[in-house]
Motif scaffolding. Structure first.
Motif, short mmCIF file in Angstrom:
data_model
loop_
_atom_site.label_atom_id
_atom_site.label_comp_id
_atom_site.label_asym_id
_atom_site.label_seq_id
_atom_site.Cartn_x
_atom_site.Cartn_y
_atom_site.Cartn_z
N ARG A 21 0.85 -1.19 0.00
CA ARG A 21 0.00 0.00 0.00
C ARG A 21 0.89 1.24 0.00
NH1 ARG A 21 -4.32 -1.13 4.68
NH2 ARG A 21 -2.41 -1.63 5.77
N ILE A 22 0.68 2.10 -0.98
CA ILE A 22 1.50 3.31 -1.13
C ILE A 22 0.63 4.53 -0.91
CG2 ILE A 22 2.91 4.67 -2.73
CD1 ILE A 22 3.65 1.96 -4.08
N ALA A 23 1.07 5.40 -0.01
CA ALA A 23 0.37 6.66 0.25
C ALA A 23 1.26 7.82 -0.16
CB ALA A 23 0.01 6.78 1.74
N MET A 24 0.63 8.88 -0.62
CA MET A 24 1.39 10.04 -1.05
C MET A 24 1.82 10.88 0.14
SD MET A 24 0.35 13.29 -3.39
CE MET A 24 0.71 14.66 -2.30
N GLY A 25 3.06 11.29 0.11
CA GLY A 25 3.62 12.26 1.03
C GLY A 25 4.45 13.21 0.20
N SER A 26 5.06 14.19 0.83
CA SER A 26 5.81 15.14 0.01
C SER A 26 7.07 15.68 0.67
CB SER A 26 4.93 16.31 -0.38
OG SER A 26 4.65 17.11 0.76
N ASP A 27 7.17 15.67 1.96
CA ASP A 27 8.23 16.37 2.68
C ASP A 27 8.18 17.87 2.42
OD1 ASP A 27 9.04 14.02 3.79
OD2 ASP A 27 10.93 13.87 2.72
N ALA A 28 7.01 18.39 2.01
CA ALA A 28 6.85 19.82 1.74
C ALA A 28 6.52 20.52 3.06
CB ALA A 28 5.75 20.06 0.72
N LEU A 29 7.53 20.73 3.87
CA LEU A 29 7.31 21.36 5.16
C LEU A 29 7.61 22.85 5.11
CD1 LEU A 29 8.90 18.62 7.40
CD2 LEU A 29 6.49 19.05 7.01
N PHE A 30 8.78 23.20 4.65
CA PHE A 30 9.15 24.61 4.59
C PHE A 30 9.54 25.03 3.18
CE2 PHE A 30 12.99 22.27 5.43
CZ PHE A 30 13.96 22.90 4.68
N THR A 31 9.58 24.09 2.28
CA THR A 31 9.87 24.38 0.88
C THR A 31 8.93 23.56 0.00
OG1 THR A 31 11.49 22.59 0.75
CG2 THR A 31 12.34 24.78 1.30
N MET A 32 8.96 23.80 -1.25
CA MET A 32 8.21 23.12 -2.31
C MET A 32 6.70 23.08 -2.10
SD MET A 32 9.30 19.07 -2.09
CE MET A 32 8.03 18.31 -3.06
N CYS A 33 6.19 23.97 -1.24
CA CYS A 33 4.74 24.04 -1.05
C CYS A 33 4.11 24.42 -2.39
CB CYS A 33 4.40 25.05 0.03
SG CYS A 33 5.01 24.55 1.65
#
Length: 158
Positions: free
Chosen positions: A59-71
């Motif tokens: 099972r693959i879920a989307m995440g981004s690591d968009a915390l302080f950049t790449m928003c």
């Protein structure tokens, strides 16, 4: 490992795209050519792992690591999922129903249904045929039942 993840029902949140972002913005982060090379190589390895995980039924879920950049760029992750072999429908589920299940919020998030949070987007095009419309052609956004962005209204007044 992937077989065990599937057996246990473990979710995989690969966050492929953040390496693309950091490589493309290397100057801003003070990264030299060697770091960029490593980021690009890691992204390719990560993409291969996503492909293998998908083929293995993890099972693959989307995440981004968009915390302080790449928003605002986090939906690019869906494009990587399609490159890894998911259908656009599977990629969209990774950001909606699957992500909601991962968080234990499948009765509140991830579907358009009575009682669910009204976080919706409208896109120009058919995301089931081309995932890029979710990445590049969002025209309307609703957050918590309130329209927060409406490019269609702006275009209509021009």
């Amino acid at each position: 490992t992937l077989a065990e993840m599937r057996r246990r029902g473990t979710y995989y949140v690969p966050t492929v795209d953040h390496n693309r972002y950091y490589a493309e913005h290397a100057k801003e982060f003070g990264y030299g050519p060697e770091v960029v090379k490593n980021l690009n190589e890691f992204r390719e390895r990560n993409l291969k792992t996503v492909r293998r995980a998908h083929e293995a039924g993890v099972r693959i879920a989307m995440g981004s690591d968009a915390l302080f950049t790449m928003c605002g760029e986090n939906t690019r992750e869906l494009g990587w999922f399609v490159k890894a072999g998911m259908t656009p429908t599977e990629a969209l589920a990774s950001a909606t129903t699957t992500a909601a299940a991962l968080l234990g919020k499948e009765k509140d998030l991830g579907a358009v249904a009575p009682g669910f949070y009204a976080d919706l987007v409208a896109v120009e095009g058919d995301p089931l045929k081309n995932i890029d419309v979710v990445i590049d052609h969002v025209v309307w956004v609703m957050k918590g039942g309130v329209v927060v962005s409406d490019r269609t209204a702006k275009q209509a007044t021009k």
